[in-house]
Enzyme design. Structure first.
Site, PDB file in Angstrom:
ATOM      1  N   ARG A  90       0.857  -1.182   0.000  1.00 40.52           N
ATOM      2  CA  ARG A  90       0.000   0.000   0.000  1.00 40.52           C
ATOM      3  C   ARG A  90       0.894   1.233   0.000  1.00 40.52           C
ATOM      4  O   ARG A  90       1.737   1.406   0.868  1.00 40.52           O
ATOM      5  CB  ARG A  90      -0.900   0.022   1.237  1.00 40.52           C
ATOM      6  N   ASP A 147      -3.183   4.717  -2.964  1.00 41.87           N
ATOM      7  CA  ASP A 147      -4.409   5.246  -2.361  1.00 41.87           C
ATOM      8  C   ASP A 147      -5.077   6.301  -3.231  1.00 41.87           C
ATOM      9  O   ASP A 147      -6.290   6.499  -3.172  1.00 41.87           O
ATOM     10  CB  ASP A 147      -4.072   5.893  -1.009  1.00 41.87           C
ATOM     11  N   PHE A 282     -11.915   6.519  20.378  1.00 44.32           N
ATOM     12  CA  PHE A 282     -13.279   6.995  20.613  1.00 44.32           C
ATOM     13  C   PHE A 282     -13.934   6.299  21.806  1.00 44.32           C
ATOM     14  O   PHE A 282     -14.832   6.859  22.436  1.00 44.32           O
ATOM     15  CB  PHE A 282     -14.127   6.825  19.350  1.00 44.32           C
ATOM     16  N   GLY A 333     -12.496   1.676  11.175  1.00 43.19           N
ATOM     17  CA  GLY A 333     -12.628   1.370  12.596  1.00 43.19           C
ATOM     18  C   GLY A 333     -13.749   2.078  13.316  1.00 43.19           C
ATOM     19  O   GLY A 333     -14.588   1.451  13.985  1.00 43.19           O
TER      20      GLY A 333
END
Length: 399
Positions: A90, A147, A282, A333
């Site tokens: 990547r 990307d 979070f 996520g």
């Protein structure tokens, strides 16, 4: 023998790796080396029902690769005996010229190094991973998957910044967009989930992880995305600011005496949710909002409110661009796991044709699922992203 692909995702202080069968889509092994260069380095690999872990210091990315290969051996999945046909990498930024999966040679590595100023957090570690992997597997083809590729053909009105055109052309300044592999994969999976042609759908895809981006996709082609020349633009992220008035940067340089490097570090590493709330997880942020002391609670609440406010602004903008929206997809996520973020991002949008089913939204699942109400004109989905599988399949197409 079944063919396999090793996919590497090198971050600034981590190395994620996965062994996949691109034909079946099966993941044979999945691992990570974390906190590279720190005394608290750790590494783990899950292979079938086996999990192997190491906790010794990993000084650099080359050592991280050696650690990863050792984990495969320890798990009984030696990379020399699993039908490995390619190594996929990547790469975040391909610049103006690299937008197809590309076989890696020395010249390409040099080009990727030259693009470091466009993605200083991402391209340098990717190059380190590529160099180490090519040394470890010199006889295998190595493929770079970018990307930025999915957004290469954005409409000019979306890709162009309203700055001096001569400067833009000279320095290749445009909206490149990022997380493209994820946006493409998830949008295609949405069409499969709904059993309708991709070409018939208008979609908003929300990739919400530590890095976060949004895209508007019409008939399978992106027409806008939130990230820009670099991965700093757009949504509020874990440590990145997202959109900020350029005048703020000039002000900090001219009045606060900050250097360009200091400003860049602040925007990349000390901004976003961490900069406002002191935390990027979070789950911890929600805990502080519910039960932290007064200062922590106020900071966490502000960070969350700013995050949601920015997210809703982009959703609204893309609803306007698309005219009508068939599907909104949450992924990555936070998008996959945080029901409160999904709820607050879409609350009060019933008149726009967007209604969540509270029970479905709150029900955890690791598979693709609908969370919108039966009466909602716009379907809302949660779809797990799988960038590694998309990269593996891109590799076999190239080789």
């Amino acid at each position: 023998m079944t063919r396999t692909v090793l996919v590497l995702n090198s971050g600034s202080s981590s190395l994620k790796f996965q062994l996949l069968e691109p034909d079946s889509g099966a993941s044979l092994a999945d691992g990570i080396v974390e906190r590279i260069g720190e005394d608290s380095s750790s590494a783990s690999l899950v292979c079938g029902e086996r999990e192997v872990t190491h906790s010794e210091r990993v000084p650099d990315h080359e050592a991280a690769l050696r650690t990863a290969y050792g984990l495969f051996d320890e798990a009984g999945a030696e990379l020399g005996s699993v039908g490995l046909v390619a190594v996929g990498h990547r790469v975040v930024h391909g610049g103006p010229d690299l937008y197809q999966p590309t076989l890696i040679d020395d010249a390409l590595v040099d080009t990727l190094e030259s693009l470091a100023p466009l993605a200083p957090l991402h391209n340098p570690p990717a190059v380190l991973g590529i160099r180490g992997a090519r040394k470890a597997f010199p006889d295998l083809p190595h493929v770079a998957v970018f990307d930025t590729a999915y957004f290469h053909d954005l409409p000019a009105a979306a890709a162009t910044y309203a700055i001096d055109r001569d400067l833009s052309e000279q320095w290749h300044i445009r909206r490149y967009g990022f997380h493209g592999t994820s946006h493409q994969y998830v949008s295609e999976q949405a069409a499969l989930f709904l059993d309708v042609p991709l070409s018939s759908l208008s979609q908003i895809v929300l990739h919400l992880g530590n890095g976060a981006s949004a895209s508007a996709i019409l008939g399978g082609r992106p027409i806008d995305t939130s990230m820009g020349l670099t991965p700093m633009e757009g949504l509020v992220m874990g440590t990145r600011s997202g959109d900020v008035d350029p005048g703020v940067l000039v002000y900090l340089w001219r009045t606060a005496g900050m250097s360009v490097d200091e400003i860049e570090t602040m925007l990349n590493k000390r901004s976003g949710v961490r900069g406002l709330g002191g935390e990027i997880d979070f789950r911890v942020l929600h805990q502080r909002i519910e039960s932290g002391d007064e200062s922590d609670r106020e900071n966490a609440q502000l960070a969350y409110d700013v995050y949601i406010h920015r997210l809703r602004k982009y959703i609204g903008a893309y609803l306007a661009l698309l005219g009508s929206t068939d599907v909104i997809v949450f992924t990555a996520g936070v998008g996959e796991n945080d029901a409160a973020v999904r709820r607050d991002a879409l609350s009060g949008m019933g008149r726009l044709g967007i209604e969540l089913d509270e029970h479905l939204n709150e029900s955890p699942s690791h598979t693709a699922r609908r969370i919108s109400a039966e009466t909602s004109p716009t379907t809302v989905l949660v779809i797990p992203t799988n960038e590694e599988l998309a990269i593996a399949r891109a590799c076999v197409e190239v080789i």
